[in-house]
Design a protein around this motif. Structure first.
Motif, PDB file in Angstrom:
ATOM      1  N   VAL A 178       3.790  51.116   7.591  1.00 56.72           N
ATOM      2  CA  VAL A 178       3.763  51.659   8.953  1.00 56.72           C
ATOM      3  C   VAL A 178       4.005  50.517   9.936  1.00 56.72           C
ATOM      4  N   PRO A 179       4.477  50.826  11.154  1.00 56.48           N
ATOM      5  CA  PRO A 179       4.681  49.770  12.150  1.00 56.48           C
ATOM      6  C   PRO A 179       3.377  49.024  12.449  1.00 56.48           C
ATOM      7  N   GLU A 180       3.475  47.732  12.598  1.00 52.74           N
ATOM      8  CA  GLU A 180       2.313  46.885  12.896  1.00 52.74           C
ATOM      9  C   GLU A 180       1.589  47.400  14.140  1.00 52.74           C
ATOM     10  N   GLY A 181       0.284  47.590  14.026  1.00 54.05           N
ATOM     11  CA  GLY A 181      -0.559  47.970  15.151  1.00 54.05           C
ATOM     12  C   GLY A 181      -0.560  49.445  15.498  1.00 54.05           C
ATOM     13  N   VAL A 182       0.223  50.276  14.791  1.00 50.16           N
ATOM     14  CA  VAL A 182       0.254  51.702  15.111  1.00 50.16           C
ATOM     15  C   VAL A 182      -1.128  52.324  14.959  1.00 50.16           C
ATOM     16  N   TRP A 183      -1.961  51.744  14.120  1.00 46.92           N
ATOM     17  CA  TRP A 183      -3.313  52.260  13.902  1.00 46.92           C
ATOM     18  C   TRP A 183      -4.201  52.139  15.136  1.00 46.92           C
ATOM     19  N   LEU A 184      -3.741  51.417  16.170  1.00 51.66           N
ATOM     20  CA  LEU A 184      -4.511  51.322  17.413  1.00 51.66           C
ATOM     21  C   LEU A 184      -4.142  52.434  18.398  1.00 51.66           C
ATOM     22  N   ASP A 185      -3.062  53.162  18.119  1.00 56.64           N
ATOM     23  CA  ASP A 185      -2.645  54.266  18.966  1.00 56.64           C
ATOM     24  C   ASP A 185      -3.643  55.417  18.791  1.00 56.64           C
ATOM     25  N   PRO A 186      -4.293  55.868  19.879  1.00 57.94           N
ATOM     26  CA  PRO A 186      -5.324  56.902  19.742  1.00 57.94           C
ATOM     27  C   PRO A 186      -4.792  58.216  19.156  1.00 57.94           C
ATOM     28  N   ASP A 187      -3.552  58.575  19.469  1.00 58.39           N
ATOM     29  CA  ASP A 187      -2.985  59.816  18.921  1.00 58.39           C
ATOM     30  C   ASP A 187      -2.750  59.677  17.417  1.00 58.39           C
ATOM     31  N   PHE A 188      -2.276  58.511  16.991  1.00 60.36           N
ATOM     32  CA  PHE A 188      -2.070  58.274  15.567  1.00 60.36           C
ATOM     33  C   PHE A 188      -3.418  58.322  14.832  1.00 60.36           C
ATOM     34  N   LEU A 189      -4.424  57.685  15.412  1.00 59.44           N
ATOM     35  CA  LEU A 189      -5.757  57.687  14.796  1.00 59.44           C
ATOM     36  C   LEU A 189      -6.315  59.100  14.661  1.00 59.44           C
ATOM     37  N   THR A 190      -6.086  59.930  15.662  1.00 54.22           N
ATOM     38  CA  THR A 190      -6.548  61.318  15.597  1.00 54.22           C
ATOM     39  C   THR A 190      -5.893  62.042  14.419  1.00 54.22           C
ATOM     40  N   GLU A 191      -4.618  61.781  14.214  1.00 49.86           N
ATOM     41  CA  GLU A 191      -3.875  62.438  13.128  1.00 49.86           C
ATOM     42  C   GLU A 191      -4.344  61.991  11.738  1.00 49.86           C
ATOM     43  N   VAL A 192      -4.734  60.726  11.604  1.00 50.22           N
ATOM     44  CA  VAL A 192      -5.088  60.204  10.276  1.00 50.22           C
ATOM     45  C   VAL A 192      -6.591  60.117  10.040  1.00 50.22           C
ATOM     46  N   GLU A 193      -7.382  60.476  11.040  1.00 47.24           N
ATOM     47  CA  GLU A 193      -8.834  60.281  10.971  1.00 47.24           C
ATOM     48  C   GLU A 193      -9.453  60.822   9.680  1.00 47.24           C
ATOM     49  N   SER A 194      -9.061  61.997   9.260  1.00 45.02           N
ATOM     50  CA  SER A 194      -9.661  62.602   8.070  1.00 45.02           C
ATOM     51  C   SER A 194      -9.241  61.895   6.781  1.00 45.02           C
TER      52      SER A 194
END
Length: 148
Positions: A97-113
């Motif tokens: 995945v692109p570096e730092g994408v895990w800090l994007d709140p929308d991305f985190l919401t999608e992968v949280e589970s």
């Protein structure tokens, strides 16, 4: 080693943030060398070494960005994270995945589970297995969010 506490007079902060209201009061900074240690493996099939990311479980974006950590792998495919401050975290294993994408709140919401919960206490040493979020799965999420 991690920042455990900062005290300024009678005011104490565990995250290092507070307002200085008076002068001439001693500032006390306490570090701990007893941070938690986490090691483990990634489950699933992957072609390249995945990115294993430890993210604090907090709504505070600045704290999340500051305290997010990437694991280091050894020659046997075991990852390690050290000096983890006490607290609640989620651990993710991403494939390309692109570096730092895990800090994007929308991305985190999608992968949280898809994250593995981890509770760190001072001096802990834990082992965990983390499921891989495949490139196909993360690409679908990135496309949905319009992230390149």
């Amino acid at each position: 080693m991690y920042l455990k506490t900062v005290r300024y007079g009678d005011v104490e902060s565990n995250d290092g943030a507070f307002t200085l209201a008076s002068y001439g009061v001693p500032l006390e900074v306490i570090f701990s060398a007893r941070g938690a240690r986490l090691s483990g493996t990634v489950t699933g099939k992957f072609a390249t070494t995945p990115q294993v990311i430890l993210i604090p479980d907090t709504f505070d974006a600045a704290r999340r960005e500051h305290e997010t950590r990437a694991a280091i792998f050894d020659q046997n495919g075991v990852f390690t994270l050290e000096s983890i401050p006490p607290g609640s975290y989620k651990l993710y294993a991403f494939e390309n995945v692109p570096e730092g994408v895990w800090l994007d709140p929308d991305f985190l919401t999608e992968v949280e589970s898809k994250g593995s919960a981890f509770e760190a206490a001072e001096g802990d040493a834990k082992t965990i297995q983390v499921p891989l979020l495949s490139k196909a799965e993360t690409d679908r999420i990135l496309t949905k969010l319009g992230i390149d």
